[in-house]
Design a protein around this motif. Structure first.
Motif, mmCIF file in Angstrom:
data_model
loop_
_atom_site.group_PDB
_atom_site.id
_atom_site.type_symbol
_atom_site.label_atom_id
_atom_site.label_comp_id
_atom_site.label_asym_id
_atom_site.label_seq_id
_atom_site.Cartn_x
_atom_site.Cartn_y
_atom_site.Cartn_z
ATOM 1 N N VAL A 126 10.285 -4.743 -10.893
ATOM 2 C CA VAL A 126 9.764 -3.410 -10.561
ATOM 3 C C VAL A 126 8.251 -3.313 -10.716
ATOM 4 C CG1 VAL A 126 11.914 -2.261 -11.200
ATOM 5 C CG2 VAL A 126 10.129 -2.558 -12.916
ATOM 6 N N THR A 127 7.655 -4.233 -11.453
ATOM 7 C CA THR A 127 6.257 -4.073 -11.850
ATOM 8 C C THR A 127 5.286 -4.185 -10.684
ATOM 9 O OG1 THR A 127 6.844 -4.991 -14.001
ATOM 10 C CG2 THR A 127 4.512 -4.859 -13.468
ATOM 11 N N ALA A 147 12.226 -1.076 -7.568
ATOM 12 C CA ALA A 147 13.159 -2.141 -7.920
ATOM 13 C C ALA A 147 13.482 -2.946 -6.668
ATOM 14 C CB ALA A 147 14.435 -1.551 -8.520
ATOM 15 N N VAL A 148 12.961 -4.181 -6.618
ATOM 16 C CA VAL A 148 13.180 -5.033 -5.456
ATOM 17 C C VAL A 148 13.532 -6.435 -5.937
ATOM 18 C CG1 VAL A 148 11.601 -3.748 -3.978
ATOM 19 C CG2 VAL A 148 10.727 -5.671 -5.299
ATOM 20 N N SER A 149 14.135 -7.207 -5.052
ATOM 21 C CA SER A 149 14.399 -8.605 -5.331
ATOM 22 C C SER A 149 13.096 -9.342 -5.567
ATOM 23 C CB SER A 149 15.154 -9.232 -4.156
ATOM 24 O OG SER A 149 14.978 -10.627 -4.124
ATOM 25 N N ARG A 150 13.115 -10.268 -6.510
ATOM 26 C CA ARG A 150 11.908 -11.041 -6.782
ATOM 27 C C ARG A 150 11.445 -11.804 -5.542
ATOM 28 N NH1 ARG A 150 11.256 -16.243 -10.820
ATOM 29 N NH2 ARG A 150 8.982 -16.337 -10.807
ATOM 30 N N PRO A 206 3.754 -11.412 -6.472
ATOM 31 C CA PRO A 206 4.444 -12.355 -7.362
ATOM 32 C C PRO A 206 4.575 -11.796 -8.778
ATOM 33 C CG PRO A 206 2.210 -13.116 -6.868
ATOM 34 C CD PRO A 206 2.456 -11.940 -5.987
ATOM 35 N N VAL A 207 5.805 -11.824 -9.281
ATOM 36 C CA VAL A 207 6.107 -11.326 -10.622
ATOM 37 C C VAL A 207 6.888 -12.397 -11.370
ATOM 38 C CG1 VAL A 207 7.212 -9.505 -11.980
ATOM 39 C CG2 VAL A 207 6.210 -8.957 -9.745
ATOM 40 N N GLU A 208 6.467 -12.708 -12.586
ATOM 41 C CA GLU A 208 7.194 -13.653 -13.424
ATOM 42 C C GLU A 208 8.113 -12.885 -14.368
ATOM 43 O OE1 GLU A 208 4.600 -16.372 -15.406
ATOM 44 O OE2 GLU A 208 3.484 -16.866 -13.588
ATOM 45 N N ILE A 245 5.607 -10.119 -15.856
ATOM 46 C CA ILE A 245 4.170 -10.396 -15.941
ATOM 47 C C ILE A 245 3.606 -10.543 -14.535
ATOM 48 C CG2 ILE A 245 2.416 -12.009 -16.756
ATOM 49 C CD1 ILE A 245 4.220 -12.708 -19.082
ATOM 50 N N VAL A 246 2.571 -9.774 -14.258
ATOM 51 C CA VAL A 246 1.826 -9.880 -13.009
ATOM 52 C C VAL A 246 0.437 -10.393 -13.350
ATOM 53 C CG1 VAL A 246 0.850 -8.643 -11.050
ATOM 54 C CG2 VAL A 246 3.109 -8.027 -11.901
#
Length: 747
Positions: A103-104, A109-112, A118-120, A201-202
């Protein structure tokens, strides 16, 4: 004779038929009632409560054996049966793990894999590999993220992302920016791991969504929903140094529509140790308690309403070994003593309208009562935040509109703060994710902030996602960031009393431009292995950078906007491998160059490593219900703050590493026993240095002779011309130690 031949043939087949045995597991735990079968045959079995199965009397030959379970990704393996029984194990993957939700990056709220940013993701399983009393320390095993200790006496610190210092990182809880410079570390302390759903983490600017401080990156701690939390949990460990940490809590239902989560964290360390014989504590003594509570309310049409609150109190001190509270604030025995009291409230409320509109709010009250020797630092910070978003999907467009307001109040007793800094910063932002086709998405975003001290601040961004296959994705992100500075909330070195603070000019807000390229790929093999590869390259250009100058005068810290540029650039690589034999490997490496150029002279940024490496290797021995975790990090050289040309300490740190090993036994119902060794190599920063703290024998500079310009002079008692300084620190000063813990979870 004919019947005898038939009988002998059947007997021969039976004698050559072998059994297939094994277990089906998820993350090392048995999966009961999983289906296991041989492809193309009618032979199969179901696992028992231990996850074990047996398929009897299988003739010699080559087979494909498949294990499946509802909600998990089926797994197949190729086996060969000869004249012996075959043993085969499966470690299934939760289907949701293959397509994690984040979500960040976009406030949705989406699929990675579908996220253009890019979100870790790091789960509680990751945090358990190296148990720590807070998330701040746990992040030492995240590639490109480094907890930086800023003072060798009081051990305060911040978080560096891709080489950028702590004030450039915004920390959130459940998406709410409840912390800033004064309290970054406190925001990462005291939330029990069992109440954390995941940490996102972004890396790179996100000011177009989150405003000031989201320049270097974001750390978003997402707490569990009540349905995902354990009924009761407790986790406690002790170390050979005398540290004791306790996490405990429960969930409960109040009435038909209300669920509550309660978590308590308590940490205590009260055993002064001085292994480097400088008469100063190697590790700050601490007494800390944090109470976290989250309420979830059920509403019509499953609309969201949740509230959470946290209380945090800490008493910490470091200094000369003979210090006690009676010396606090005096000039007889040196000590740095910090009392911190902090309150946090945050909430999410989905409006009762047909459109998807969400109201989010948070408030923090942070009070700090500190003394650094005989220098007091009394500070109060209050931050209120409110945000209303409207999520409006249209054909080929996914729109997000938002308005926000942030209230900042800051006051302290330093000469630089003549009056309390109080301001409200209104903001408006918009984001549009455009689906160009099945493989291409484009995200456009912009934010407008108004700060009466600095005027209008506009931060746009653009993100492009190309998804050539289901499990491969390429992202290109570009955007701007900004940061409004409260100097004394961020520079601990300015408060120790060892240097005078000089503010050369009226400071302007810092601004940055960032470009980031990211590639992510997932690979699944027929033998049940899963590999995730992620590579990134970034370039960030800063203007108006506020850089503390430690070099011009060893007795001063001079603050001014940089008359030049600052650049952060680098590449990173992460590899995550889950093998069906119980081996899991997470490894990462980052190479970076963070520099500042002023008047044609370029220098590496102080306290910034040139490269890092991290790893976490887990191996499960199913037979003995045991897991082994080997974690560690490796840091390249960084430039260190010296006090002058005669300072004999190393001007650059060596290559150094912190490594840990842990053994976990999971054979008891609802219980786990774990223990191991931290800092296996017994590394501390004093190795190779004559001392870490300058003039530890004279912390109040009573025997230092100064010239007419205020510079320390060389004397027989001061051969290097130094003053007391505790800012020469780049890693933890805590050596090798054992730890032992017990974990209880009732689901």
């Amino acid at each position: 004779m004919k019947y005898l031949i038939i009988f002998l043939c059947l007997a021969s087949i039976t004698l050559n038929a072998q059994d297939i045995t094994g277990r089906v597991l998820f993350d090392g735990m048995p999966l009961a009632y999983a289906n296991v079968y041989l492809k193309g045959t009618s032979k199969g079995a179901t696992t028992n409560e231990e996850g074990s199965f047996i398929i009897k009397n299988n003739p010699a030959g080559n087979y494909t054996i498949i294990a499946s379970y509802t909600g998990f990704e089926p797994q197949s393996k190729t086996i060969k049966i000869t004249n012996e029984d075959v043993d085969v194990n499966f470690n299934l993957l939760d289907s949701s793990m293959l397509d994690e939700v984040v979500v960040t990056g976009t406030l949705k709220a989406v699929s990675r894999l579908d996220s253009p940013v890019p979100v870790e993701i790091y789960t509680p399983t990751f945090l358990k590999k190296n148990p720590t009393p807070n998330i701040f320390e746990a992040l030492q095993n995240v590639n490109g993220v480094r907890p930086q200790i800023n003072c060798s006496v009081c051990n305060t610190g911040d978080i560096h992302i891709n080489g950028l210092e702590g004030p450039y990182t915004l920390v959130l809880i459940d998406g709410m920016p409840i912390v800033s410079g004064l309290s970054t570390v406190y925001g990462l302390s005291g939330i029990p791991n069992s109440l954390i759903e995941q940490v996102e983490i972004v890396k790179g600017p996100a000011s177009s969504l989150y405003g000031s401080e989201a320049v270097g990156g974001l750390i978003n701690i997402i707490t569990k929903l009540s349905e995902n939390a354990p009924l009761v949990f407790a986790d406690s460990f002790v170390s050979g140094w005398g540290e004791w940490n306790l996490d405990a809590g429960f969930k409960a239902r109040i009435g038909q529509k209300t669920d509550v989560l309660l978590g308590i964290n308590y940490f205590n360390y009260s055993n002064p140790i001085d292994n480097n014989n400088d008469n100063f504590t190697d590790l700050t003594l601490q007494d800390r308690i944090s109470i976290f509570q989250k309420w979830n309310f059920k509403r019509k049409e499953n609309r969201v309403f949740s509230m959470a609150g946290r209380f945090f109190y800490e008493d910490r001190w470091g200094g000369e070994m003979q210090w006690n509270p009676s010396y606090r604030g005096g000039d007889e025995i040196y000590g740095e003593s910090i009392y911190t009291t902090r309150y946090e409230i945050l909430g999410n409320y989905q409006l009762p309208v047909n459109e998807n509109m969400m109201l989010q709010f948070s408030y923090t009250d942070h009070n700090q009562n500190s003394v650094y020797g005989d220098t007091p630092y009394l500070a109060t910070q209050r931050i209120g935040f409110s945000q209303l978003t409207w999520d409006k999907p249209l054909k080929n467009h996914d729109l997000l509109f938002g308005i926000a307001a942030r209230y900042n109040y800051y006051d302290d007793n330093t000469p630089a703060t003549f009056r309390a800094d109080e301001i409200v910063i209104p903001s408006i932002f918009v984001q549009d994710e455009i689906k160009l086709n099945e493989k291409n998405n484009l995200l456009l975003g912009a934010r407008y902030d108004y700060d009466k001290r600095h005027g209008t601040i506009f931060t746009p961004r653009i993100a492009y996602r190309f998804k050539p296959t289901e499990n491969n994705i390429i992202r290109l992100n570009a955007g701007t960031g900004f940061r409004v500075v409260n100097l004394f909330t961020e520079e601990h070195a300015a408060l120790t009393g060892s240097r005078d603070v000089i503010i050369a000019e009226a400071l302007k807000p810092e601004q940055s431009i960032n470009v980031n390229m990211n590639y992510l790929s997932k690979l699944f093999t027929k033998k049940g292995h899963m590999f995730t590869l992620e590579a990134s390259a970034w370039y960030t250009y800063f203007s108006n950078l506020i850089a503390p100058d430690y070099d011009s005068n060893p007795n001063q810290i001079i603050y001014a906007n940089l008359n030049g540029k600052s650049v952060s650039k680098g590449v990173s690589l992460n590899i995550d491998a889950s093998l069906s034999n119980g081996l899991k490997i997470l490894m990462g490496a980052t190479v970076q160059d963070v520099s500042q150029t002023e008047n044609g002279i370029t220098e590496r940024q102080i306290l910034t490593e040139s490269f890092t490496g991290t790893w976490g290797i887990t191996y499960r021995i199913y037979k003995y219900k045991t897991a082994i975790d080997y974690t560690g990090n490796l840091y390249g050289p960084m430039r260190l703050p010296l006090l002058g040309d005669l300072d004999p300490r190393l001007p650059e740190s060596p290559v150094w590493s912190i490594q840990n090993i842990q053994f976990t036994f999971e054979g008891l119902k609802n219980f786990e026993i774990y223990g191991g060794i931290k800092n296996l190599l017994n590394w501390t920063p004093n190795k190779g240095n004559p001392f870490i703290i300058a003039r530890a024998e004279d912390p109040f500079d009573k025997d230092v002779v100064f010239d007419s310009d205020g510079n320390a002079m060389v004397t027989p008692d001061n051969p290097y011309g130094l003053t007391f300084d505790a800012g020469y620190v780049y890693g933890p000063n805590q050596g090798r130690r054992l730890f032992l813990g017990l974990r209880y979870i009732l689901k």
